[in-house]
Design a protein around this motif. Structure first.
Motif, mmCIF file in Angstrom:
data_model
loop_
_atom_site.group_PDB
_atom_site.id
_atom_site.type_symbol
_atom_site.label_atom_id
_atom_site.label_comp_id
_atom_site.label_asym_id
_atom_site.label_seq_id
_atom_site.Cartn_x
_atom_site.Cartn_y
_atom_site.Cartn_z
ATOM 1 N N THR A 210 2.173 -14.696 4.427
ATOM 2 C CA THR A 210 1.308 -15.484 4.873
ATOM 3 C C THR A 210 0.206 -15.392 6.248
ATOM 4 O OG1 THR A 210 2.431 -17.606 4.004
ATOM 5 C CG2 THR A 210 1.323 -18.075 5.072
ATOM 6 N N PRO A 211 -0.484 -15.593 5.575
ATOM 7 C CA PRO A 211 -1.524 -15.468 4.794
ATOM 8 C C PRO A 211 -1.608 -14.075 3.590
ATOM 9 C CG PRO A 211 -2.809 -14.172 6.604
ATOM 10 C CD PRO A 211 -1.111 -15.274 6.957
ATOM 11 N N PRO A 212 -2.355 -14.211 2.333
ATOM 12 C CA PRO A 212 -1.585 -12.967 1.558
ATOM 13 C C PRO A 212 -2.377 -12.145 2.169
ATOM 14 C CG PRO A 212 -2.318 -15.314 1.167
ATOM 15 C CD PRO A 212 -2.467 -15.491 2.621
ATOM 16 N N LEU A 213 -1.788 -11.142 1.661
ATOM 17 C CA LEU A 213 -2.916 -9.418 2.125
ATOM 18 C C LEU A 213 -3.647 -9.246 0.749
ATOM 19 C CD1 LEU A 213 -0.178 -8.306 4.263
ATOM 20 C CD2 LEU A 213 -3.197 -9.048 5.293
ATOM 21 N N ASP A 214 -4.184 -8.584 0.361
ATOM 22 C CA ASP A 214 -4.354 -7.950 -0.974
ATOM 23 C C ASP A 214 -3.670 -6.587 -0.998
ATOM 24 O OD1 ASP A 214 -6.357 -10.194 -1.305
ATOM 25 O OD2 ASP A 214 -8.016 -8.973 -0.774
ATOM 26 N N CYS A 215 -2.948 -5.878 -0.132
ATOM 27 C CA CYS A 215 -2.259 -4.522 -0.109
ATOM 28 C C CYS A 215 -0.869 -4.850 -0.325
ATOM 29 C CB CYS A 215 -3.352 -3.748 1.068
ATOM 30 S SG CYS A 215 -2.945 -4.757 2.387
ATOM 31 N N ILE A 216 -1.079 -6.263 -0.276
ATOM 32 C CA ILE A 216 0.671 -6.281 -0.296
ATOM 33 C C ILE A 216 1.153 -5.385 -1.209
ATOM 34 C CG2 ILE A 216 0.728 -8.331 -2.528
ATOM 35 C CD1 ILE A 216 2.817 -7.475 1.449
ATOM 36 N N ALA A 217 0.656 -5.235 -2.789
ATOM 37 C CA ALA A 217 1.322 -4.227 -3.960
ATOM 38 C C ALA A 217 1.400 -3.151 -2.726
ATOM 39 C CB ALA A 217 1.159 -4.720 -4.981
ATOM 40 N N GLU A 218 0.889 -2.400 -2.919
ATOM 41 C CA GLU A 218 0.689 -1.447 -2.803
ATOM 42 C C GLU A 218 2.163 -0.750 -0.976
ATOM 43 O OE1 GLU A 218 -2.458 2.423 -0.821
ATOM 44 O OE2 GLU A 218 -2.739 0.580 -1.198
ATOM 45 N N LEU A 219 1.663 -1.535 -0.318
ATOM 46 C CA LEU A 219 2.970 -1.436 1.393
ATOM 47 C C LEU A 219 3.825 -1.714 -0.240
ATOM 48 C CD1 LEU A 219 0.530 -3.464 3.977
ATOM 49 C CD2 LEU A 219 1.290 -0.815 3.072
ATOM 50 N N GLN A 220 4.338 -2.347 -1.228
ATOM 51 C CA GLN A 220 5.943 -2.328 -1.432
ATOM 52 C C GLN A 220 6.236 -1.071 -1.750
ATOM 53 O OE1 GLN A 220 7.954 -6.249 -3.416
ATOM 54 N NE2 GLN A 220 6.430 -5.366 -4.809
ATOM 55 N N LEU A 221 5.053 -0.760 -2.480
ATOM 56 C CA LEU A 221 5.418 0.199 -3.414
ATOM 57 C C LEU A 221 5.837 1.970 -2.646
ATOM 58 C CD1 LEU A 221 5.488 1.985 -6.414
ATOM 59 C CD2 LEU A 221 3.115 2.594 -6.139
ATOM 60 N N LYS A 222 5.116 1.684 -2.013
ATOM 61 C CA LYS A 222 4.957 2.808 -0.670
ATOM 62 C C LYS A 222 6.422 2.901 0.125
ATOM 63 C CE LYS A 222 1.818 4.088 1.528
ATOM 64 N NZ LYS A 222 0.592 4.735 2.253
ATOM 65 N N LEU A 223 6.647 1.716 0.571
ATOM 66 C CA LEU A 223 8.566 1.276 0.693
ATOM 67 C C LEU A 223 9.841 1.359 0.394
ATOM 68 C CD1 LEU A 223 9.771 0.005 3.334
ATOM 69 C CD2 LEU A 223 10.178 -2.376 1.981
ATOM 70 N N ARG A 224 9.430 1.124 -0.635
ATOM 71 C CA ARG A 224 10.092 2.175 -2.045
ATOM 72 C C ARG A 224 10.008 3.374 -2.254
ATOM 73 N NH1 ARG A 224 9.242 -2.596 -6.917
ATOM 74 N NH2 ARG A 224 10.446 -4.412 -5.548
ATOM 75 N N GLU A 225 8.977 4.157 -2.642
ATOM 76 C CA GLU A 225 9.174 5.444 -2.501
ATOM 77 C C GLU A 225 9.336 6.170 -1.613
ATOM 78 O OE1 GLU A 225 5.418 6.166 -3.353
ATOM 79 O OE2 GLU A 225 4.522 5.126 -5.536
#
Length: 226
Positions: free
Chosen positions: A190-205
């Protein structure tokens, strides 16, 4: 002369008649005697064999009795052998079932041990990640205006401030958890971020938690200028 011939012929006739009668009577007597002898012999033999058969009847009955007993014993043995075969078959089936059950139990034990090891490994990894987050909590709060809170369901909430230059106290929030696979997962933003999925994937990698937090702050900062 004729009278002497006649007398001679008559005498000859009487002689032959007497001879035939005498010979026939003797033959008849011999035949009758032979018949009587045969009859007596047959009766004697019949009586002898009848007596012998009567003496052997008990033995024959005993033999029949023994044969019946042997037959009954054979049937009894055959029945017992059949029962024994059935019992052996059931025992073999029970042994096979017992073996299968034992193998199944062993497989379940091994599977349970693996799951427990995996769970223990995941718990250890989750604990290490939480400890890592806790260690940098103070540092982030002092330098980046970041506050971290532990909320229900084992989630970690990041509250960013000093983002909006017009309203420095305005909170920007991102909630993070560790899923069943042991990976980081963003549960809210909050507020929503368009890049949140990309950032989550980079964190996992990369497993670089500090870089993830810094990138979230950059994204919120960029959003505040729009």
């Amino acid at each position: 002369a004729e009278d002497e011939v006649t007398v001679f012929e008559r005498d000859m006739k009487e002689f032959w008649i007497q001879f035939k009668i005498s010979y026939g009577t003797e033959q008849n007597n011999q035949t009758s005697a032979l018949r009587d002898l045969c009859k007596e012999t047959i009766e004697a033999l019949s009586e002898k064999w009848s007596k012998k058969l009567k003496e052997e009847d008990p033995m024959i009955d005993k033999i029949h009795e023994y044969n019946n007993e042997i037959l009954q014993q054979s049937k009894y043995v055959a029945e017992k052998e059949e029962q024994l075969t059935e019992i052996k078959s059931k025992l073999n089936q029970e042994e096979e079932q017992q073996k299968n059950l034992t193998d199944s139990i062993q497989e379940l034990k091994e599977e349970l041990m693996k799951k427990m090891e995996i769970k223990s490994s995941k718990n250890k990894a989750a604990k290490e990640k939480v400890e890592q987050v806790s260690k940098i909590k103070t540092l982030f709060k002092e330098h980046l205006g970041l506050e971290m809170r532990r909320i229900p369901d084992e989630q970690l909430q990041f509250i960013f401030r000093h983002i909006d230059h017009k309203d420095p106290d305005k909170p920007y929030m991102c909630t993070l958890s560790i899923n069943e696979q042991g990976d980081y997962e963003v549960t809210s933003c909050t507020p929503p971020l368009d890049c949140i999925a990309e950032l989550q994937l980079k964190l996992r990698e990369t497993n670089n938690f500090s870089a993830f937090v810094a990138n979230i702050r950059k994204a919120f900062t960029a959003l505040s200028y729009k």
